[in-house]
Write an enzyme that holds these catalytic residues in place. Structure first.
Site, short mmCIF file in Angstrom:
data_model
loop_
_atom_site.label_atom_id
_atom_site.label_comp_id
_atom_site.label_asym_id
_atom_site.label_seq_id
_atom_site.Cartn_x
_atom_site.Cartn_y
_atom_site.Cartn_z
N LYS A 271 9.28 -7.48 -1.15
CA LYS A 271 8.72 -6.92 0.52
C LYS A 271 10.05 -8.09 0.99
CE LYS A 271 5.11 -8.32 3.32
NZ LYS A 271 3.47 -8.47 3.72
N LYS B 54 9.02 -2.82 0.91
CA LYS B 54 9.43 -2.84 2.38
C LYS B 54 10.23 -3.92 3.10
CE LYS B 54 5.15 -4.88 4.87
NZ LYS B 54 4.26 -5.02 5.01
C1 PBG Z 1 0.70 -9.29 5.44
C2 PBG Z 1 1.78 -7.60 5.75
C3 PBG Z 1 2.41 -7.50 6.59
C4 PBG Z 1 2.79 -6.26 6.49
C5 PBG Z 1 1.59 -5.63 6.29
N1 PBG Z 1 1.11 -6.77 5.39
C6 PBG Z 1 2.95 -8.95 8.28
C7 PBG Z 1 3.66 -9.63 7.38
O1 PBG Z 1 4.14 -9.66 5.98
O2 PBG Z 1 3.91 -11.14 7.76
C8 PBG Z 1 3.77 -5.79 8.35
C9 PBG Z 1 3.79 -4.18 8.74
C10 PBG Z 1 4.28 -3.85 9.31
O3 PBG Z 1 5.63 -4.42 9.80
O4 PBG Z 1 3.85 -2.78 9.53
N2 PBG Z 1 -0.62 -9.00 4.66
#
Ligand code: PBG
Length: 327
Positions: free
Chosen positions: A197, A251
């Protein structure tokens, strides 16, 4: 006159020929719908930067999920917006926290006909907006945080989650959650690890959806991955699989197709890709202005994610795609 012996256009001549030889095709069975559920609201609240997406009430969530199941979508992933946030994010493991309550509702509503996933993180629940415990110097304490993730995982599993999906990018989080689940009798609850991520600028609309602002204009670069790196993503995925992840995720998706393709080649576990909020919002915004054909671009994008090697795709387009004939 030298004509080419191999004519690739022959197989492009009719829609039926093209269908016959299509290499990658997104199926409704590949899709996971991300859904938001908010405590203490009496009607769904639209998210302006995510057209078509709302913060659900418990009731509207039930209805939406019943309809998604009816459309053949196999899975949803839940994000909660609690009424109260605090420094440690305690609502994340409260048995009566919003996601836990919603999981029980949904299990009751759809039984085993749909996979219930829960995003496992603290940022929606902390008042500072970070994904873990913040030390006095502003850094996030890895080892104190993963203990809380284990508690949240057990709360989600107890409430009926089939899959918990840790998204905080702490080292050792999968091992800690696996140990917590096994210790509490949830050996069958699966883990979808947000393994690779990235610290992406594409999460902006999501943070509107969950009412998260990182205090002091901070960011997540101290724990999420640097987007200059691909090999590091493979190291993250390898570690998460060693720690017991059942599925791994890359991601965001479109700017990281190289990572998806490399992960698919190197590992045998199911690879998921999260087509994130900013990726969805950009297409919606351009389509609203009439600058692109939004439906066509959505299918092209999601198919590219599949072609790169994703087995599972989390996308805010899940419902729209399921309502269309996918081809
Ligand atoms: C953290 C989380 C995020 C997303 C999914 N889980 C936000 C982040 O890391 O700031 C982002 C998903 C998206 O942008 O659609 N709980």
């Amino acid at each position: 006159m030298a004509f080419p012996a191999r004519r690739l256009r022959r197989l492009r001549r009719t829609p039926a020929l093209r269908r016959l030889v299509a290499e990658a095709q997104v199926r409704v069975d590949d899709l996971v719908a991300p859904l938001f559920v908010r405590e203490d609201i009496s009607a769904p609240v639209p998210v302006p930067s995510l057209p078509g997406v709302v913060q659900h009430t418990r009731e509207s969530l039930r209805k939406e999920v019943r309809e998604l199941a009816g459309l053949g979508i196999p899975a949803v992933i839940l994000f909660g917006i609690p009424a109260r946030k605090d420094a440690s994010g305690a609502e994340a493991w409260n048995p009566d926290g919003i996601v836990q309550v919603a999981l029980r509702d949904l299990r009751d509503e759809v039984g085993d006909s749909l996979v219930l996933m829960a995003d496992l993180c603290l940022d929606e629940y902390t008042d500072h907006g970070h994904c873990g415990i913040v030390r006095a110097d502003g850094s996030v304490d890895n080892d104190a945080t993963i203990e809380l993730y284990a508690r949240a995982g057990v709360a989600q599993a107890t409430a009926g989650a089939d899959v918990v999906a840790p998204s905080g990018m702490m080292d050792g989080q999968v091992a800690a959650i696996r140990a917590g689940l096994d210790g509490a009798g949830f050996a069958e609850t699966a883990i979808l690890a947000y393994a690779a991520k990235y610290a992406s600028a594409l999460y902006g609309p999501f943070r509107d959806a969950v009412d998260v602002t990182i205090r002091g204009g901070g960011d997540r670069k101290g724990y999420q991955q640097d987007w200059h790196n691909q090999r590091e993503a493979l190291a993250e995925i390898a570690l998460d699989l060693d720690e017991g992840a059942d599925m791994v995720m890359v991601k965001p998706a479109l700017a990281y197709l190289d990572v998806i393709a490399a992960a698919r080649q190197r590992f045998d576990a199911p690879v998921a890709a999260y087509h994130v909020s900013g990726e969805y919002a950009m297409v919606k915004a351009a389509a609203e202005r009439g600058w692109i054909d939004g439906d066509a671009v959505a299918l092209e994008h999601v198919t590219a994610i599949k072609r790169a090697g994703a087995d599972v795709i989390l996308t805010y387009y899940a419902r729209e795609l399921a309502e269309r004939a996918l081809s």
